[in-house]
Design a protein around this motif. Sequence first.
Motif, PDB file in Angstrom:
ATOM      1  N   ASP A 119     -13.788 -81.100  42.173  1.00  0.00           N
ATOM      2  CA  ASP A 119     -14.360 -82.210  41.395  1.00  0.00           C
ATOM      3  C   ASP A 119     -13.530 -83.493  41.507  1.00  0.00           C
ATOM      4  N   ALA A 120     -12.579 -83.529  42.429  1.00  0.00           N
ATOM      5  CA  ALA A 120     -11.691 -84.685  42.542  1.00  0.00           C
ATOM      6  C   ALA A 120     -12.461 -85.960  42.889  1.00  0.00           C
ATOM      7  N   ILE A 121     -11.995 -87.071  42.324  1.00  0.00           N
ATOM      8  CA  ILE A 121     -12.640 -88.370  42.552  1.00  0.00           C
ATOM      9  C   ILE A 121     -12.622 -88.739  44.041  1.00  0.00           C
ATOM     10  N   ALA A 122     -11.533 -88.414  44.741  1.00  0.00           N
ATOM     11  CA  ALA A 122     -11.414 -88.772  46.162  1.00  0.00           C
ATOM     12  C   ALA A 122     -12.558 -88.188  46.986  1.00  0.00           C
ATOM     13  N   ILE A 123     -13.029 -87.024  46.621  1.00  0.00           N
ATOM     14  CA  ILE A 123     -14.129 -86.394  47.358  1.00  0.00           C
ATOM     15  C   ILE A 123     -15.401 -87.231  47.224  1.00  0.00           C
ATOM     16  N   LYS A 172     -17.797 -95.449  48.326  1.00  0.00           N
ATOM     17  CA  LYS A 172     -17.570 -96.441  47.277  1.00  0.00           C
ATOM     18  C   LYS A 172     -16.224 -96.200  46.605  1.00  0.00           C
ATOM     19  N   PRO A 173     -15.410 -97.257  46.437  1.00  0.00           N
ATOM     20  CA  PRO A 173     -14.106 -97.091  45.792  1.00  0.00           C
ATOM     21  C   PRO A 173     -14.237 -96.766  44.307  1.00  0.00           C
ATOM     22  N   SER A 174     -13.186 -96.213  43.751  1.00  0.00           N
ATOM     23  CA  SER A 174     -13.152 -95.869  42.323  1.00  0.00           C
ATOM     24  C   SER A 174     -11.854 -96.399  41.730  1.00  0.00           C
ATOM     25  N   HIS A 175     -11.965 -97.095  40.604  1.00  0.00           N
ATOM     26  CA  HIS A 175     -10.800 -97.725  39.995  1.00  0.00           C
ATOM     27  C   HIS A 175     -10.599 -97.260  38.555  1.00  0.00           C
ATOM     28  N   GLY A 204      -5.823 -93.668  38.227  1.00  0.00           N
ATOM     29  CA  GLY A 204      -5.444 -94.538  39.347  1.00  0.00           C
ATOM     30  C   GLY A 204      -6.675 -95.010  40.084  1.00  0.00           C
ATOM     31  N   MET A 205      -6.558 -95.099  41.395  1.00  0.00           N
ATOM     32  CA  MET A 205      -7.671 -95.592  42.197  1.00  0.00           C
ATOM     33  C   MET A 205      -7.782 -94.789  43.479  1.00  0.00           C
ATOM     34  N   SER A 206      -8.978 -94.804  44.039  1.00  0.00           N
ATOM     35  CA  SER A 206      -9.236 -94.137  45.303  1.00  0.00           C
ATOM     36  C   SER A 206     -10.225 -94.996  46.073  1.00  0.00           C
ATOM     37  N   ALA A 212     -17.922 -96.140  59.748  1.00  0.00           N
ATOM     38  CA  ALA A 212     -18.120 -94.819  59.133  1.00  0.00           C
ATOM     39  C   ALA A 212     -16.878 -94.456  58.335  1.00  0.00           C
ATOM     40  N   VAL A 213     -17.079 -93.739  57.233  1.00  0.00           N
ATOM     41  CA  VAL A 213     -15.948 -93.315  56.402  1.00  0.00           C
ATOM     42  C   VAL A 213     -15.162 -92.241  57.128  1.00  0.00           C
ATOM     43  N   SER A 214     -13.862 -92.526  57.342  1.00  0.00           N
ATOM     44  CA  SER A 214     -13.035 -91.545  58.043  1.00  0.00           C
ATOM     45  C   SER A 214     -12.009 -90.904  57.115  1.00  0.00           C
ATOM     46  N   GLY A 215     -12.060 -91.253  55.837  1.00  0.00           N
ATOM     47  CA  GLY A 215     -11.124 -90.663  54.889  1.00  0.00           C
ATOM     48  C   GLY A 215     -11.018 -91.497  53.635  1.00  0.00           C
ATOM     49  N   ALA A 216      -9.958 -91.227  52.858  1.00  0.00           N
ATOM     50  CA  ALA A 216      -9.751 -91.971  51.610  1.00  0.00           C
ATOM     51  C   ALA A 216      -8.268 -91.998  51.273  1.00  0.00           C
ATOM     52  N   VAL A 217      -7.860 -93.067  50.615  1.00  0.00           N
ATOM     53  CA  VAL A 217      -6.497 -93.197  50.096  1.00  0.00           C
ATOM     54  C   VAL A 217      -6.582 -93.181  48.566  1.00  0.00           C
ATOM     55  N   SER A 218      -5.778 -92.345  47.937  1.00  0.00           N
ATOM     56  CA  SER A 218      -5.748 -92.265  46.481  1.00  0.00           C
ATOM     57  C   SER A 218      -4.350 -92.566  45.979  1.00  0.00           C
ATOM     58  N   ILE A 219      -4.260 -93.427  44.984  1.00  0.00           N
ATOM     59  CA  ILE A 219      -2.981 -93.774  44.350  1.00  0.00           C
ATOM     60  C   ILE A 219      -3.143 -93.514  42.860  1.00  0.00           C
ATOM     61  N   PHE A 220      -2.302 -92.635  42.307  1.00  0.00           N
ATOM     62  CA  PHE A 220      -2.501 -92.249  40.903  1.00  0.00           C
ATOM     63  C   PHE A 220      -1.184 -91.838  40.256  1.00  0.00           C
ATOM     64  N   ASN A 221      -1.231 -91.666  38.949  1.00  0.00           N
ATOM     65  CA  ASN A 221      -0.052 -91.232  38.208  1.00  0.00           C
ATOM     66  C   ASN A 221      -0.472 -90.292  37.084  1.00  0.00           C
ATOM     67  N   ASP A 222       0.487 -89.506  36.616  1.00  0.00           N
ATOM     68  CA  ASP A 222       0.246 -88.538  35.547  1.00  0.00           C
ATOM     69  C   ASP A 222       0.207 -89.261  34.200  1.00  0.00           C
ATOM     70  N   VAL A 223      -0.932 -89.111  33.505  1.00  0.00           N
ATOM     71  CA  VAL A 223      -1.030 -89.723  32.164  1.00  0.00           C
ATOM     72  C   VAL A 223      -1.191 -88.643  31.094  1.00  0.00           C
ATOM     73  N   SER A 224      -0.796 -87.411  31.415  1.00  0.00           N
ATOM     74  CA  SER A 224      -0.931 -86.318  30.446  1.00  0.00           C
ATOM     75  C   SER A 224      -0.175 -86.615  29.166  1.00  0.00           C
TER      76      SER A 224
END
Length: 464
Positions: free
Chosen positions: A69-73, A80-83, A98-100, A108-120
Amino acid sequence: MEKHKAITTKTIQNWDKEFLFDILENISDAVMINDADTTIVYVNHAYEVILGTPAEKAVGKRLRDIEPDAIAIKVIETGKPSHNIVDYLRTVNIHAVGMSFPIYKNDAVSGAVSIFNDVSEIDKLTKELQRTREINKYFQQELEKKHLPQSFSEYIYSNNNIKDMLFLASKVAKTDATVLIRGESGVGKEVLARAVYKESKRNKMPFIKVNCASIPENLLESELFGYEDGAFTGAKRGGKIGKFELAQGGTIFLDEIGDMAFSMQAKILRVLQEREIERVGGTKTIALDVRVIAATNKNLEEMIEQGTFRSDLYYRLNVVPLNISPLRERKDDIILLSRSLLERLNKNSEEKVSLSSDVIKVLQKYNWPGNIRELQNVLEHANIIRTGNQVEVKDLPKYIVPKEHKLDVKHLETFNLKSNIEMMEKELIRESLLRNHNNKSRAINELGISRRTFYEKLSKYGFE
């Protein structure tokens, strides 16, 4: 480094790779890069620290297999990017924000970059802040309740409409004004009538209840006004005192007055106007000193238009109307009411029964046509069949549980009962451990099984 070759954007190709990855390795946020197949091709040092997963165990794995269920998928699938989206990473039990964004090659989409941090920790602090606010709100409500007389302390509420209605009820209680209580079945009209009576100056005298809907029309007059000896065939020798006389000096509660026959309404109107009655078959007038509280779940205004309820009686009764909102319009009271009802149900035991978060969602989503009476019945049912000290969705009557909480057997891969029970057991244990942050004692208590059984199942399903 071999794993770096999977990065294909033109900008990065023109950079010195080691320089680029030195930058990425020193970023304090986790960085993850996936190819079009969701395979993880790069993670930085912060990723290893935040997720507690070494790079060599992450790189080469398909994200779809690890966190389906990860956003990057979704970013890879949609382009479409996710912020600033909070993503719950089940495998490591943390909330990340974070963002992806997608990587394109030849349109064509060849992948994704995700930058995130733990907010637990932030999530935990937010929940603690919310809890503190709820506690403050509770104490504020308790302070406000102190302005209400003790007679109304039985009411559990936070809803402003109910609070305003109770303040009005407390004011009118001290007078002799006729009161009309209006509300759907199960909202607690009789409870309010008794509270008004207890707070009145007549509280040392009788409180007599008459359910106008449950007494046949031909008997209601004699039930209310009494009758003389020989008034009709079957009359008791010596006659009988009616409910109005029994209430002398006190209060009579005419419940479900909207169900009263039209002919009988005229006689009640006379009582309210003249403050006197005559027994059936009698000629003597009996003066009354009785306060009248009436209640109905009917739309009296519509009944007046239809000619089934007298307008003159309506105006006599409707001196001070008290309208009790249905439970579906006061969803903010459901949790307070549920906890209070559970405490009453377990009053004589030492158990401290709570409601699971899923149960709270179900209770708040349901429409409650039977109002508080129905809520009480539902909780009594759940309290009887629960297996632990927490009410779970499985303990609720099936008719109030939304479809998404029910098992859809049509989509099971196998109808083998043992396999499906084991699958459900495994999932329940996994969810309980996640919700309790791997605290096994809490999980054991929530699941309602013995410690020995719990550890046997941990071993059986490969949790250890």
